[in-house]
Design a protein around this motif. Structure first.
Motif, PDB file in Angstrom:
ATOM      1  N   GLN A   1      37.971  -8.340  15.419  1.00 56.12           N
ATOM      2  CA  GLN A   1      38.664  -7.338  14.544  1.00 56.12           C
ATOM      3  C   GLN A   1      37.472  -6.295  13.848  1.00 56.12           C
ATOM      4  OE1 GLN A   1      40.078 -10.151  11.559  1.00 56.12           O
ATOM      5  NE2 GLN A   1      42.197 -10.198  12.313  1.00 56.12           N
ATOM      6  N   GLN A   2      36.330  -6.790  14.209  1.00 50.15           N
ATOM      7  CA  GLN A   2      35.249  -6.061  13.732  1.00 50.15           C
ATOM      8  C   GLN A   2      34.345  -5.503  14.882  1.00 50.15           C
ATOM      9  OE1 GLN A   2      32.681  -8.801  12.030  1.00 50.15           O
ATOM     10  NE2 GLN A   2      33.986  -9.532  10.223  1.00 50.15           N
ATOM     11  N   ARG A   3      34.597  -5.913  15.959  1.00 50.83           N
ATOM     12  CA  ARG A   3      33.650  -5.388  17.177  1.00 50.83           C
ATOM     13  C   ARG A   3      34.839  -4.155  17.686  1.00 50.83           C
ATOM     14  NH1 ARG A   3      31.318  -2.874  20.636  1.00 50.83           N
ATOM     15  NH2 ARG A   3      30.229  -3.957  22.276  1.00 50.83           N
ATOM     16  N   GLU A   4      33.919  -2.867  17.592  1.00 53.10           N
ATOM     17  CA  GLU A   4      34.722  -1.634  18.106  1.00 53.10           C
ATOM     18  C   GLU A   4      34.411  -1.380  19.474  1.00 53.10           C
ATOM     19  OE1 GLU A   4      34.290   1.568  15.277  1.00 53.10           O
ATOM     20  OE2 GLU A   4      35.522   0.451  13.796  1.00 53.10           O
TER      21      GLU A   4
ATOM     22  N   SER B   1      42.585  -4.748  18.642  1.00 53.35           N
ATOM     23  CA  SER B   1      43.784  -4.028  18.623  1.00 53.35           C
ATOM     24  C   SER B   1      44.184  -3.676  19.879  1.00 53.35           C
ATOM     25  CB  SER B   1      43.530  -2.511  18.117  1.00 53.35           C
ATOM     26  OG  SER B   1      42.658  -1.864  18.775  1.00 53.35           O
ATOM     27  N   PHE B   2      43.704  -4.076  20.844  1.00 49.26           N
ATOM     28  CA  PHE B   2      44.180  -3.996  22.373  1.00 49.26           C
ATOM     29  C   PHE B   2      45.162  -5.053  22.714  1.00 49.26           C
ATOM     30  CE2 PHE B   2      40.231  -1.790  22.501  1.00 49.26           C
ATOM     31  CZ  PHE B   2      40.320  -0.616  23.082  1.00 49.26           C
ATOM     32  N   GLN B   3      46.161  -4.642  23.342  1.00 55.27           N
ATOM     33  CA  GLN B   3      47.233  -5.714  23.639  1.00 55.27           C
ATOM     34  C   GLN B   3      47.134  -6.682  24.348  1.00 55.27           C
ATOM     35  OE1 GLN B   3      50.814  -4.546  25.892  1.00 55.27           O
ATOM     36  NE2 GLN B   3      52.022  -5.065  23.773  1.00 55.27           N
TER      37      GLN B   3
ATOM     38  N   HIS C   1      33.314 -12.426  23.044  1.00 54.81           N
ATOM     39  CA  HIS C   1      32.112 -12.123  22.196  1.00 54.81           C
ATOM     40  C   HIS C   1      31.434 -11.341  22.964  1.00 54.81           C
ATOM     41  CE1 HIS C   1      32.834 -15.272  18.989  1.00 54.81           C
ATOM     42  NE2 HIS C   1      32.107 -14.770  18.255  1.00 54.81           N
ATOM     43  N   GLY C   2      31.525 -10.867  24.136  1.00 58.79           N
ATOM     44  CA  GLY C   2      30.838 -10.056  24.977  1.00 58.79           C
ATOM     45  C   GLY C   2      29.555 -10.526  25.558  1.00 58.79           C
ATOM     46  N   GLY C   3      28.466  -9.431  25.333  1.00 56.40           N
ATOM     47  CA  GLY C   3      27.138  -9.883  25.907  1.00 56.40           C
ATOM     48  C   GLY C   3      26.536 -10.860  24.915  1.00 56.40           C
ATOM     49  N   ILE C   4      26.758 -10.597  23.753  1.00 55.59           N
ATOM     50  CA  ILE C   4      26.053 -11.883  22.867  1.00 55.59           C
ATOM     51  C   ILE C   4      26.453 -13.050  22.795  1.00 55.59           C
ATOM     52  CG2 ILE C   4      27.610 -11.339  20.979  1.00 55.59           C
ATOM     53  CD1 ILE C   4      25.353 -11.621  18.821  1.00 55.59           C
ATOM     54  N   GLY C   5      27.835 -13.284  23.472  1.00 57.16           N
ATOM     55  CA  GLY C   5      28.364 -14.538  23.537  1.00 57.16           C
ATOM     56  C   GLY C   5      27.848 -15.258  24.859  1.00 57.16           C
TER      57      GLY C   5
END
Length: 465
Positions: free
Chosen positions: A308-311, A319-321, A392-396
């Motif tokens: 919800q915070q990562r853009e 927000s992506f389905q 979480h992307g790269g940080i995950g």
């Protein structure tokens, strides 16, 4: 059947959650696991003194709270949210139920009040990494999983009062004197710190062999008892092992003619031991399933907050389905696992009443309900933890990120009492879904009594330091 929780059960959850939110954040967890004990001993004493956590499912006659497996599972769900490193699972879900079910009145009176108060901790030591087999979760526990009279495992022999061996001519039945244990066991939960060891050992040789449970009183407290040889217990060497999941400390026990006491009275009843282990397995499976549900719930909540915070591309990725669908699938799996864990805990507590009003150790649980709930919960935690790392992307992907606390817990819990496919195969077998002689899936139920192919090496979740 009233599925609603009582006010007392809600209060247990609220109080424990509030305390752990203050005292057991990710940084506190990482600091606690690097202590010699592997957990925060002050927090453990607070949980024992304020909430009676280790005695939650013990009768009031022995210093417990007088609740049952449902309350224990609710508490484990909260400890799972925080990934709390503690001896709760080893003490309250494994060792204490066995002492309650099989111990003599003298043994119960001497040990259970101290365990309930947090003055002592205990654990169950099963050789060969076959804890799931001993608890009848991945196969029948009537085989030679404790050694079978052959090399390996843990062997028990009768000894004279002065410590000299006495030849056994009656299959290991008492004939005066104490017992001596010889062998080793790895992957023992909290084995390097527990003051009371419930050890599964084989006695009587190959022809008249039996598997019984024995008590070893390790030194109470002190730094020397935390690592290496325990003072006052000749021949016992305890070595903490390096595990992938540091929040679940494990140890290797080496026993060289260690003095021990038979758990129970008389000769020891192998059928009663197998029954008590199976009943304990249902309770432990429900508790571990609830703990996995709590861990998955927190991991999912933190992942939802992150997306919800990562853009990305000028909008939150949540927000992506495609992301929403993935999270929705995880939520459905999590709720199914929660329902299964609650039902398993309720089913485990339906047995005859014990002194003090608590559910008895021989719960009349439905066949396979514990194994099935645990399989569902472990799969859910594994899926949620994997998606948490991904979303979480790269940080995950950094090893230091808190998402890896849940990822490691998911991996090691399945090694502890799994794997999932054998849990399901055992549940199906107990429920009678397969006719006699039918081929079971994934090779479960092969000769050997452990659900493993003949000659297959034991699973390893930890290595010696």
């Amino acid at each position: 059947m009233d599925a609603a929780f009582t006010e007392e059960q809600h209060e247990i959850r609220r109080t424990l959650r509030e305390l752990l939110l203050k005292r057991c954040g990710p940084d506190e967890v990482k600091a606690a696991v690097r202590t010699p004990a592997g957990y925060d001993t002050q927090l453990w004493q607070q949980l024992a003194g304020r909430l009676g956590l280790p005695g939650l499912a013990l009768p009031t006659a022995y210093g417990g709270v007088g609740c049952g497996p449902t309350e224990l599972a609710l508490a484990c769900e909260e400890t799972g949210r925080a990934v709390l490193p503690s001896p709760l699972m080893a003490t309250a879900a494994l060792a204490a139920p066995l002492i309650l079910a099989l111990g003599s009145e003298r043994q119960r009176t001497a040990l259970l009040p101290a365990l309930a108060a947090g003055e002592l901790t205990a654990t169950l030591a099963v050789p060969g990494g076959r804890l799931a087999t001993a608890l009848a979760l991945t196969g029948p526990n009537d085989g030679g999983w404790a050694g079978g009279g052959r090399a390996g495992g843990i062997q028990a022999r009768r000894a004279a009062q002065e410590g000299e061996a006495v030849p056994s001519k009656n299959g290991g039945r008492p004939g005066g004197g104490g017992w001596r244990l010889y062998g080793e066991a790895g992957q023992v939960l909290n084995g390097h710190t527990a003051e009371v060891l419930v050890v599964a050992a084989h006695t009587g040789g190959f022809a008249k062999g039996r598997t019984l449970l024995f008590l070893v009183r390790a030194a109470a407290g002190g730094g020397e008892a935390r690592s290496g040889a325990a003072p006052g217990v000749p021949g016992l060497l305890r070595t903490r092992q390096t595990a992938l999941d540091e929040t679940r400390p494990q140890a290797r026990l080496e026993l060289r003619d260690v003095p021990a006491e038979l758990l129970g009275e008389g000769d020891g009843d192998e059928a009663a031991v197998a029954g008590a282990l199976a009943a304990t397995g249902v309770t432990a499976a429900a508790a571990l399933a609830a703990e996995a549900v709590g861990a998955a719930d927190t991991a999912l909540a933190r992942t939802v907050a992150h997306v919800q915070q990562r853009e990305q591309f000028g909008r939150p990725i949540g927000s992506f389905q495609a992301v929403q669908h993935r999270l929705a699938d995880l939520y459905v799996r999590l709720q199914a696992a929660r329902s299964a864990a609650y039902y398993a805990a309720w089913s485990a507590g339906r047995g005859p009443s014990a002194p003090g009003g608590a559910a008895g150790p021989y719960g009349a649980a439905e066949p396979g309900v514990g194994a099935l709930a645990l399989a569902q919960a472990l799969e859910s935690l594994r899926a949620v933890a994997a998606e948490a790392v991904q979303l979480h992307g790269g940080i995950g992907f950094t090893w230091e990120h808190e998402a890896h606390l849940y990822f490691k817990r998911a991996a090691c819990d399945e090694l502890l009492l799994g794997p999932v496919h054998r849990l399901r195969a055992r549940a199906a077998e107990e429920a009678g879904l397969f006719p006699d002689g039918a081929e079971e899936p994934s090779g479960a139920g092969k000769p050997g009594g452990s659900g493993e192919p003949a000659g297959a090496p034991g699973r390893t979740a930890a290595v010696e330091v």
